[in-house]
Design a protein around this motif. Structure first.
Motif, PDB file in Angstrom:
ATOM      1  N   PRO A   1       0.290   2.901  -5.865  1.00 31.56           N
ATOM      2  CA  PRO A   1       0.501   4.067  -4.999  1.00 31.56           C
ATOM      3  C   PRO A   1       1.631   4.982  -5.492  1.00 31.56           C
ATOM      4  N   ALA A   2       2.629   4.438  -6.178  1.00 31.17           N
ATOM      5  CA  ALA A   2       3.726   5.267  -6.696  1.00 31.17           C
ATOM      6  C   ALA A   2       3.289   6.088  -7.898  1.00 31.17           C
TER       7      ALA A   2
ATOM      8  N   ALA B   1       0.812  -1.219   0.000  1.00 33.60           N
ATOM      9  CA  ALA B   1       0.000   0.000   0.000  1.00 33.60           C
ATOM     10  C   ALA B   1       0.843   1.265   0.000  1.00 33.60           C
ATOM     11  N   VAL B   2       2.157   1.119  -0.010  1.00 34.80           N
ATOM     12  CA  VAL B   2       3.055   2.274  -0.050  1.00 34.80           C
ATOM     13  C   VAL B   2       3.674   2.357  -1.448  1.00 34.80           C
ATOM     14  N   PRO B   3       4.069   3.557  -1.887  1.00 31.07           N
ATOM     15  CA  PRO B   3       4.695   3.680  -3.207  1.00 31.07           C
ATOM     16  C   PRO B   3       6.025   2.945  -3.271  1.00 31.07           C
ATOM     17  N   VAL B   4       6.192   2.121  -4.300  1.00 25.26           N
ATOM     18  CA  VAL B   4       7.409   1.337  -4.483  1.00 25.26           C
ATOM     19  C   VAL B   4       7.859   1.422  -5.930  1.00 25.26           C
TER      20      VAL B   4
ATOM     21  N   ALA C   1      17.253  -2.922  -7.023  1.00 27.34           N
ATOM     22  CA  ALA C   1      16.895  -2.346  -5.727  1.00 27.34           C
ATOM     23  C   ALA C   1      15.391  -2.143  -5.661  1.00 27.34           C
ATOM     24  N   LEU C   2      14.872  -2.262  -4.468  1.00 22.96           N
ATOM     25  CA  LEU C   2      13.481  -1.970  -4.177  1.00 22.96           C
ATOM     26  C   LEU C   2      13.475  -0.650  -3.422  1.00 22.96           C
ATOM     27  N   VAL C   3      12.816   0.350  -3.978  1.00 26.16           N
ATOM     28  CA  VAL C   3      12.829   1.701  -3.422  1.00 26.16           C
ATOM     29  C   VAL C   3      11.434   2.045  -2.913  1.00 26.16           C
ATOM     30  N   VAL C   4      11.317   2.274  -1.614  1.00 23.78           N
ATOM     31  CA  VAL C   4      10.057   2.688  -1.010  1.00 23.78           C
ATOM     32  C   VAL C   4      10.075   4.205  -0.932  1.00 23.78           C
ATOM     33  N   LEU C   5       9.023   4.823  -1.435  1.00 24.46           N
ATOM     34  CA  LEU C   5       8.940   6.287  -1.491  1.00 24.46           C
ATOM     35  C   LEU C   5       7.745   6.782  -0.690  1.00 24.46           C
TER      36      LEU C   5
END
Length: 152
Positions: free
Chosen positions: A37-38, A19-22, A121-125
């Motif tokens: 979400p991203a 549920a968070v931007p990734v 890489a997995l980037v959570v924004l």
């Protein structure tokens, strides 16, 4: 769509359920996927842009520090996470593909194969909350007029 290592395929599956931007990038930092979400932060749906080469993505998003200086590509969290093989974090501003400048924070974790090769890489924004400037202080009330002198 290119053929990806199973770890990237599984990371994409995970990102799609969060549920968070990734943002998910491969070992060249090319965009593999970003979740729904991203899309709000990037200003465009993933299926409208599909995989984006790193150079094209960074040119469009134009990441910069809060003071306006360009954020060097080597300092982007995904790049640092892959280079240093450990999580990396940064706060910066980026232009969405819709042209809107957004303050964001990003935390990236490197993705490695079972054989120890960096795969991406997995980037959570997340968007930083815009803190409104403090309102100016209320002007001081005018001084009370002095009472008239006592005629005694």
């Amino acid at each position: 769509m290119p053929q990806y290592e199973v770890e990237l395929i599984l990371a994409r599956q995970l990102a799609g359920g969060l549920a968070v931007p990734v943002l998910l990038v491969d070992d060249r930092a090319d965009t593999v996927y970003f979740n729904e979400p991203a899309e709000v932060l990037f200003g465009r749906r993933f299926d409208e842009v599909d995989a984006l080469p790193f150079e094209e993505r960074t040119a469009m998003l134009a990441p910069r520090y809060a003071d306006g200086r360009t954020l060097p590509v080597g300092e982007l969290p995904g790049m640092r996470a892959m280079r240093d093989r450990r999580p990396a974090h940064a706060a910066f501003h980026m232009h969405g593909l819709d042209g809107v400048l957004r303050p964001v924070e990003a935390t990236a974790i490197p993705l490695e194969s079972a054989r120890g090769h960096v795969l991406g890489a997995l980037v959570v924004l997340w968007a930083q909350e815009l803190v409104p400037a403090a309102p100016p202080p209320e002007p001081a009330p005018p001084p009370e007029p002095a009472p008239p002198p006592d005629p005694a």
